[in-house]
Design a protein around this motif. Structure first.
Motif, short mmCIF file in Angstrom:
data_model
loop_
_atom_site.label_atom_id
_atom_site.label_comp_id
_atom_site.label_asym_id
_atom_site.label_seq_id
_atom_site.Cartn_x
_atom_site.Cartn_y
_atom_site.Cartn_z
N GLU A 71 0.83 -1.21 0.00
CA GLU A 71 0.00 0.00 0.00
C GLU A 71 0.86 1.26 0.00
O GLU A 71 0.49 2.27 -0.60
CB GLU A 71 -0.93 0.01 1.22
CG GLU A 71 -2.08 -0.98 1.11
CD GLU A 71 -2.99 -0.96 2.32
OE1 GLU A 71 -2.60 -0.37 3.35
OE2 GLU A 71 -4.10 -1.53 2.24
N ALA A 72 2.01 1.19 0.66
CA ALA A 72 2.91 2.34 0.69
C ALA A 72 3.75 2.44 -0.58
O ALA A 72 4.44 3.44 -0.81
CB ALA A 72 3.83 2.25 1.91
N ALA A 73 3.67 1.39 -1.41
CA ALA A 73 4.42 1.35 -2.68
C ALA A 73 5.92 1.54 -2.47
O ALA A 73 6.59 2.17 -3.29
CB ALA A 73 3.88 2.39 -3.66
N THR A 74 6.42 1.00 -1.38
CA THR A 74 7.85 1.14 -1.11
C THR A 74 8.66 0.06 -1.81
O THR A 74 9.79 0.31 -2.24
CB THR A 74 8.14 1.07 0.40
OG1 THR A 74 7.57 -0.12 0.94
CG2 THR A 74 7.54 2.27 1.12
N SER A 75 8.10 -1.15 -1.94
CA SER A 75 8.86 -2.27 -2.50
C SER A 75 7.88 -3.33 -3.02
O SER A 75 6.70 -3.33 -2.65
CB SER A 75 9.75 -2.92 -1.44
OG SER A 75 10.50 -1.98 -0.73
N ARG A 76 8.39 -4.23 -3.83
CA ARG A 76 7.63 -5.42 -4.20
C ARG A 76 7.95 -6.51 -3.17
O ARG A 76 9.04 -6.50 -2.57
CB ARG A 76 8.00 -5.88 -5.60
CG ARG A 76 7.61 -4.85 -6.66
CD ARG A 76 8.06 -5.25 -8.05
NE ARG A 76 7.40 -6.45 -8.53
CZ ARG A 76 6.19 -6.46 -9.10
NH1 ARG A 76 5.53 -5.33 -9.26
NH2 ARG A 76 5.66 -7.59 -9.53
N VAL A 77 7.00 -7.41 -2.94
CA VAL A 77 7.15 -8.41 -1.89
C VAL A 77 7.06 -9.82 -2.47
O VAL A 77 6.15 -10.14 -3.23
CB VAL A 77 6.07 -8.24 -0.80
CG1 VAL A 77 6.23 -9.32 0.27
CG2 VAL A 77 6.17 -6.85 -0.18
N LEU A 78 8.02 -10.64 -2.10
CA LEU A 78 8.04 -12.06 -2.45
C LEU A 78 7.94 -12.83 -1.14
O LEU A 78 8.84 -12.74 -0.30
CB LEU A 78 9.33 -12.40 -3.18
CG LEU A 78 9.59 -13.85 -3.57
CD1 LEU A 78 8.48 -14.36 -4.48
CD2 LEU A 78 10.93 -13.97 -4.28
N VAL A 79 6.84 -13.56 -0.94
CA VAL A 79 6.64 -14.23 0.33
C VAL A 79 7.20 -15.64 0.32
O VAL A 79 7.30 -16.28 -0.73
CB VAL A 79 5.14 -14.27 0.73
CG1 VAL A 79 4.59 -12.87 0.88
CG2 VAL A 79 4.33 -15.06 -0.27
#
Length: 217
Positions: A71-79
């Motif tokens: 939501e903050a558009a700080t990074s992409r996330v790989l779980v």
């Protein structure tokens, strides 16, 4: 240089990731965190390209952390997860994760996945995502209104169905007698029209609107 933050509550796992990523010339391990709350703060501070996120952690789990980071558009996330059928992973995908990996993923696959996510792609194959959706979406009615898909042309809906069935761009091109470049254009338009980040979210939406039914893909 791809900047990565690793988030896992197990020190041994972080050490392993540190060794693998440290051996790559194009990857910089920018930071580490042991829980989701610290991950959110670190992502805001460092703004890495990718956050490699565990899902089951104290203080704040990876699902909520993923949501806040996306939501903050700080990074992409790989779980990451220990199990390939995990309700936490499905929730993370809903919250904007760019895919997931099993924790026993071979090092070369991990590195390849990080590079793919950093370049804007999704790393989990739609067929694997479908197995999650078969389990966690199956059995009930649509979770979202299929009218959301009305912005798509007939061809774009057709392409979306095939994405949700796990076909690659090359396979879709063969099936529809199109060039791969044309398929890529259709995929891009589908994502843009529906406000989706990547193919993973496209698969989720196809299931949640009932365009594809669990067990029928």
């Amino acid at each position: 240089m791809i900047r990565v933050v690793v988030v896992d509550d197990q020190e041994l796992m972080r050490v392993g990731f540190r060794m693998v990523l440290g051996a790559q010339e194009d990857i910089d391990l920018a930071g580490e965190a042991g829980n989701g709350a610290d991950a959110v703060a670190l992502a805001a501070e460092l703004r890495p390209d990718v956050v490699l996120m565990d899902v089951r952690m104290p203080v704040m789990d990876g699902v909520e952390a993923t949501k806040q980071i996306v939501e903050a558009a700080t990074s992409r996330v790989l779980v990451m997860t220990t199990f390939d059928l995990d309700e936490y992973v499905y929730a993370a995908l809903q919250n904007g994760a760019s895919g997931f990996l099993l924790k026993d993923t071979p090092p070369d696959h991990l590195v390849s996945a990080l590079r793919s996510v950093a370049s804007g792609d999704a790393v989990v194959s739609p067929s694997v995502t479908r197995r999650l959706l078969d389990r966690f979406v199956g059995g009930g009615g649509p979770l979202r209104d299929e009218a959301e898909l009305d912005v798509l042309t007939e061809r774009e809906r057709e392409v979306l169905v095939l994405i949700a069935k796990g076909l690659s761009n090359v396979e879709i091109a063969d099936k529809l007698f199109l060039s791969e470049a044309t398929v890529k254009t259709h995929v891009g338009r589908i994502l843009a029209k529906l406000g989706l980040r990547d193919r993973v979210q496209a698969v989720v939406l196809a299931y949640e609107t009932g365009l594809i039914r669990p067990g029928l893909a």
